[in-house]
Design an enzyme around this catalytic site. Structure first.
Site, PDB file in Angstrom:
ATOM      1  N   TYR A 150      46.114  48.321  20.188  1.00 24.97           N
ATOM      2  CA  TYR A 150      46.939  49.011  19.203  1.00 24.97           C
ATOM      3  C   TYR A 150      46.123  49.252  17.943  1.00 24.97           C
ATOM      4  O   TYR A 150      45.478  48.333  17.429  1.00 24.97           O
ATOM      5  CB  TYR A 150      48.199  48.195  18.861  1.00 24.97           C
ATOM      6  CG  TYR A 150      49.049  48.954  17.882  1.00 24.97           C
ATOM      7  CD1 TYR A 150      49.773  50.068  18.309  1.00 24.97           C
ATOM      8  CD2 TYR A 150      49.090  48.614  16.530  1.00 24.97           C
ATOM      9  CE1 TYR A 150      50.516  50.814  17.413  1.00 24.97           C
ATOM     10  CE2 TYR A 150      49.828  49.358  15.632  1.00 24.97           C
ATOM     11  CZ  TYR A 150      50.545  50.461  16.075  1.00 24.97           C
ATOM     12  OH  TYR A 150      51.264  51.213  15.195  1.00 24.97           O
TER      13      TYR A 150
ATOM     14  N   GLN B 174      57.458  50.529  18.948  1.00 25.32           N
ATOM     15  CA  GLN B 174      57.582  51.279  20.213  1.00 25.32           C
ATOM     16  C   GLN B 174      56.320  51.165  21.063  1.00 25.32           C
ATOM     17  O   GLN B 174      56.388  51.054  22.284  1.00 25.32           O
ATOM     18  CB  GLN B 174      57.822  52.768  19.969  1.00 25.32           C
ATOM     19  CG  GLN B 174      58.958  53.113  19.065  1.00 25.32           C
ATOM     20  CD  GLN B 174      58.527  53.206  17.614  1.00 25.32           C
ATOM     21  OE1 GLN B 174      58.547  52.215  16.903  1.00 25.32           O
ATOM     22  NE2 GLN B 174      58.154  54.394  17.157  1.00 25.32           N
TER      23      GLN B 174
ATOM     24  N   GLN C  71      37.373  42.926  -0.046  1.00 17.52           N
ATOM     25  CA  GLN C  71      38.458  42.282   0.668  1.00 17.52           C
ATOM     26  C   GLN C  71      39.785  42.593   0.006  1.00 17.52           C
ATOM     27  O   GLN C  71      40.777  42.883   0.672  1.00 17.52           O
ATOM     28  CB  GLN C  71      38.229  40.769   0.710  1.00 17.52           C
ATOM     29  CG  GLN C  71      39.201  40.034   1.595  1.00 17.52           C
ATOM     30  CD  GLN C  71      39.153  40.538   3.015  1.00 17.52           C
ATOM     31  OE1 GLN C  71      38.108  40.700   3.602  1.00 17.52           O
ATOM     32  NE2 GLN C  71      40.306  40.846   3.582  1.00 17.52           N
TER      33      GLN C  71
ATOM     34  N   HIS D 251      41.946  45.736   0.792  1.00 13.07           N
ATOM     35  CA  HIS D 251      42.598  45.880   2.101  1.00 13.07           C
ATOM     36  C   HIS D 251      44.108  46.026   1.980  1.00 13.07           C
ATOM     37  O   HIS D 251      44.717  46.852   2.643  1.00 13.07           O
ATOM     38  CB  HIS D 251      42.284  44.677   3.003  1.00 13.07           C
ATOM     39  CG  HIS D 251      41.134  44.912   3.912  1.00 13.07           C
ATOM     40  ND1 HIS D 251      41.092  45.941   4.801  1.00 13.07           N
ATOM     41  CD2 HIS D 251      39.963  44.252   4.063  1.00 13.07           C
ATOM     42  CE1 HIS D 251      39.953  45.919   5.469  1.00 13.07           C
ATOM     43  NE2 HIS D 251      39.242  44.899   5.042  1.00 13.07           N
TER      44      HIS D 251
ATOM     45  N   GLU E  30      38.954  33.506   7.154  1.00  9.15           N
ATOM     46  CA  GLU E  30      38.609  34.509   8.168  1.00  9.15           C
ATOM     47  C   GLU E  30      37.132  34.911   7.992  1.00  9.15           C
ATOM     48  O   GLU E  30      36.359  34.877   8.934  1.00  9.15           O
ATOM     49  CB  GLU E  30      39.523  35.719   7.967  1.00  9.15           C
ATOM     50  CG  GLU E  30      39.300  36.832   8.958  1.00  9.15           C
ATOM     51  CD  GLU E  30      40.052  38.106   8.568  1.00  9.15           C
ATOM     52  OE1 GLU E  30      40.562  38.189   7.427  1.00  9.15           O
ATOM     53  OE2 GLU E  30      40.108  39.026   9.404  1.00  9.15           O
ATOM     54  N   HIS E  31      36.764  35.296   6.766  1.00 12.12           N
ATOM     55  CA  HIS E  31      35.374  35.616   6.441  1.00 12.12           C
ATOM     56  C   HIS E  31      34.866  34.608   5.423  1.00 12.12           C
ATOM     57  O   HIS E  31      35.580  34.278   4.481  1.00 12.12           O
ATOM     58  CB  HIS E  31      35.253  37.000   5.799  1.00 12.12           C
ATOM     59  CG  HIS E  31      35.878  38.107   6.593  1.00 12.12           C
ATOM     60  ND1 HIS E  31      37.161  38.552   6.366  1.00 12.12           N
ATOM     61  CD2 HIS E  31      35.394  38.851   7.618  1.00 12.12           C
ATOM     62  CE1 HIS E  31      37.433  39.539   7.222  1.00 12.12           C
ATOM     63  NE2 HIS E  31      36.382  39.742   7.990  1.00 12.12           N
TER      64      HIS E  31
ATOM     65  N   ASP F 268      32.050  44.197   9.070  1.00 17.31           N
ATOM     66  CA  ASP F 268      33.280  44.956   9.310  1.00 17.31           C
ATOM     67  C   ASP F 268      33.001  46.200  10.145  1.00 17.31           C
ATOM     68  O   ASP F 268      33.866  46.659  10.893  1.00 17.31           O
ATOM     69  CB  ASP F 268      33.900  45.403   7.981  1.00 17.31           C
ATOM     70  CG  ASP F 268      34.563  44.256   7.245  1.00 17.31           C
ATOM     71  OD1 ASP F 268      34.812  43.222   7.877  1.00 17.31           O
ATOM     72  OD2 ASP F 268      34.827  44.396   6.030  1.00 17.31           O
TER      73      ASP F 268
ATOM     74  N   GLU G 137      48.102   7.569  41.662  1.00 23.61           N
ATOM     75  CA  GLU G 137      49.053   8.432  40.946  1.00 23.61           C
ATOM     76  C   GLU G 137      50.324   8.648  41.764  1.00 23.61           C
ATOM     77  O   GLU G 137      51.175   9.447  41.380  1.00 23.61           O
ATOM     78  CB  GLU G 137      48.399   9.774  40.575  1.00 23.61           C
ATOM     79  CG  GLU G 137      47.411   9.656  39.414  1.00 23.61           C
ATOM     80  CD  GLU G 137      47.047  10.992  38.779  1.00 23.61           C
ATOM     81  OE1 GLU G 137      47.507  12.049  39.264  1.00 23.61           O
ATOM     82  OE2 GLU G 137      46.297  10.989  37.780  1.00 23.61           O
TER      83      GLU G 137
END
Lengths: 427, 427
Positions: B124, B186, B255, B258, B322-323, B356, B410
């Site tokens: 996506y 959707q 950053q 964004h 994250e970074h 990136d 067992e």
């Protein structure tokens, strides 16, 4: 087992449907237990363990004395068997270690990946009728190899507040840091949130009943990582005229005895082979100690006769079994047809039990069709692979304009500027 | 940015808290859209796309004509930049391919692991202000290398029902099988359940707004695998006296631009370094096109002055960014201190923008502290690692008693019997 002959492709999805698991129905009870432990910590755990498991927990943390006693009490033959399994499992998982490869993608632009153990992990081992020390091996060995700094284990004690000697022996052998006598949803809550005595972990592993599975799902939504989506255990067997019917029957039963919700699937292109296997199944079932459980599981189970090998493997890949046995002398060649499966057993001597305990592969595997997109537990499950990059002056000079152009086209001017500034200074 | 000097350790958790994301609040709307698509398929998608995105979708599937036109319309310099990035990203991800190692754990017991591409994957790519073709590279390249058989992409068209030329150029370059002009919840529904035109997939990847994130969570509960838990993008920078303040400021801003919910964190042991960086930040912010967004993000952001490097890295590892940029000439040595991070950028010339877009590493990374237990997207994300084992007569003879003993302990008699039978025949 239900025998189905030459089913049409459009009926396959329906045919392969697993019994639905509805952990949502348990959400309310589970949520209540989770939040009690979250707010009240250790005292809630004691109360809940008594209420739900009939266990009085005085000191949840297992001490050195108990470990020493367990080592003495554990049967020496069993200890040796566990140690052999330990070595095989360790060898196989050690080979999964990734070498750090430094790659210069452009002159002066070096990128690499480093595997770092997840710092804090929690292993859950259920109680019930038998001590599942094999699962301690399967989770503890890769955790240790991955370099996890804190590895804790929760498992419910018996009514006397004790743990099985083989369990404790195995946990010590593997090198678990802390063992807690806590079971059920309380254990998952303790590891997810932390309490006065149980440290909070970043990822929770291990099987459990429906409530435990539900608890794992719920804490996962709150941000705690978990090993795999839950589901009952299952095996599929592909058998041809070179199989040994009694072996196949034994393998099907070894799966069926796991629980009434277990599922087995037999696929063959030969009517006569299926017949022989089903006859053997009846014979072996009669003398099985866990006959009642296995019979129940067999009610959900199917033997499917298909036209040819192509159909057989299309069907098996659609099912995506946790375990797949290729009961054939041609198993090597057939194995290239496997696309969706957790773990595959080749030929007449590779029984699932071997992989369950001692051959070296992991037995914590994707069930319920999840093998379509998930792998079983491995060293990967206990590490994060962090990427690194080092760019030199020359590197940014060579790569800079590419980054500038792309950032500009995506409308991100500050991204571009971070490069432009670095190029300017060099001019 | 808020400057915090020498915070006490017990305040760190609070200090590092991310802005809470409550996708649960969106669950009702999202669930309704999901179930509409599930039951009505393509016709629901058309109606919902018009309602929520103002887009009239006549033919959702992009055709060859459109791809050809996009290739002509895409700027040639940009095409070259995308191709350079493509090559670097491909190189880095190709090196992640695992060799099949066959390991004899015991004489006659051979185990190995095989990486098999997830058959059907869906990517996506959100719409919005800019065409995120870079994310097509980051998801499409590893999907292709992994050998996924069906790779589809959904992305919302503009009001004229068209897609950006660079997006289509990139999707074709990568080798996406089918591109659909469908956006929002959707799109997630279409890929999770399948419709008349959109094939159902086993795993869904890619970023999106809160509704898309919520939809991914919900279909995940129904058994569709997803890439990573969602969260706003973030960067942390460690800066010492050998950093270049203007570069650090540019990285922080790249950053911050964004989104208003982005977060940046600056950590240093030097008051003077922080001061210089914050001054540069103000200067650069003034001329930034996305100034409004970046300013908003900076309100959530913190500069933290700590006592020493030990404290700095304890704090950074607790944050698990994250970074992570190590803005220092000693970045090589410092990098060994990193335990929790998605992707790490070493030294003064390794700006986040490079990773990136074009250096080779992946930009789809764990946010929101998930780097404690999750890796960023890699080839691993697109494969299942299936284990195999082949045991010979000799192998079962050597390993058999170990399995028998463990199965018996067992309480699993059928597991034991599957081995016993195989040993008997040989006697």
């Amino acid at each position: 087992m239900k025998l189905i002959k030459y089913p049409k492709r459009r009926t396959w999805s329906q045919l392969l449907k697993r019994p639905a698991i509805d952990t949502l129905a348990l959400e309310q009870t589970t949520t209540e237990i989770l939040s009690k432990v979250k707010s009240e910590g250790d005292s809630a755990i004691k109360k809940l363990s008594l209420k739900y498991e009939g266990a009085t927990i005085v000191r949840p943390l297992v001490n050195q004395e108990e470990l020493k006693k367990a080592e003495q009490n554990c049967d020496s033959k069993l200890k040796k068997a566990i140690s052999i399994a330990f070595n095989n499992i360790r060898k196989f998982h050690l080979a999964q270690k990734e070498k750090e490869v430094r790659l210069e993608t452009t002159d002066g632009v070096t990128c690499w990946r480093k595997s770092v153990g997840i710092e804090k992990v929690g292993l859950y081992i259920p109680g019930g009728s038998a001590p599942l020390f094999s699962t301690i091996l399967m989770l503890g060995i890769p955790a240790k190899l991955a370099g996890c700094k804190e590895i804790i284990l929760c498992t419910p004690p018996n009514s006397k507040g004790e743990l099985d000697a083989a369990m404790l022996f195995t946990a010590k052998l593997v090198g678990i840091d802390k063992i807690f006598k806590i079971g059920g949803v309380q254990a998952i809550a303790a590891m997810a949130y932390g309490t006065e005595t149980v440290p909070k972990v970043y990822k929770i592993f291990g099987p459990g009943n429906q409530y435990v599975a539900c608890a794992k799902q719920l804490v996962n939504r709150e941000g705690v990582a978990i090993d795999l989506p839950a589901g009952p255990s299952e095996v599929a067997v592909f058998a041809d005229q070179t199989c040994v019917p009694s072996y196949v029957a034994a393998d099907l039963l070894s799966q069926a005895e796991h629980g009434a919700d277990s599922q087995v699937l037999l696929v063959s292109c030969f009517d006569s082979v299926i017949k022989k296997i089903l006859m053997e199944l009846e014979k072996q079932l009669k003398v099985l100690p866990r006959k009642a459980i296995a019979s129940e599981a067999l009610k959900n189970s199917k033997a499917v006769l298909v036209l040819n090998k192509d159909e057989a493997f299309d069907l098996l890949n659609l099912y995506a079994p946790e375990h797949l046995i290729l009961a054939s002398k041609n198993s090597d060649k057939l194995s290239s047809r496997v696309v969706n499966a957790g773990s595959v057993f080749l030929g007449n001597y590779s029984c699932e039990s071997a992989g369950d305990y001692a051959s070296g592969t992991n037995h914590t595997l994707p069930t319920n069709g999840h093998a379509k997109a998930h792998s079983g537990i491995s060293l990967d499950s206990f590490v994060k692979k962090i990427t690194f990059q080092k760019i030199t002056k020359k590197g940014i000079r060579l790569l800079g304009s590419t980054v500038e152009l792309m950032a500009e086209a995506e409308g991100l001017a500050a991204h571009k500027n971070a490069v432009t500034l670095r190029l300017k200074k060099q001019a």
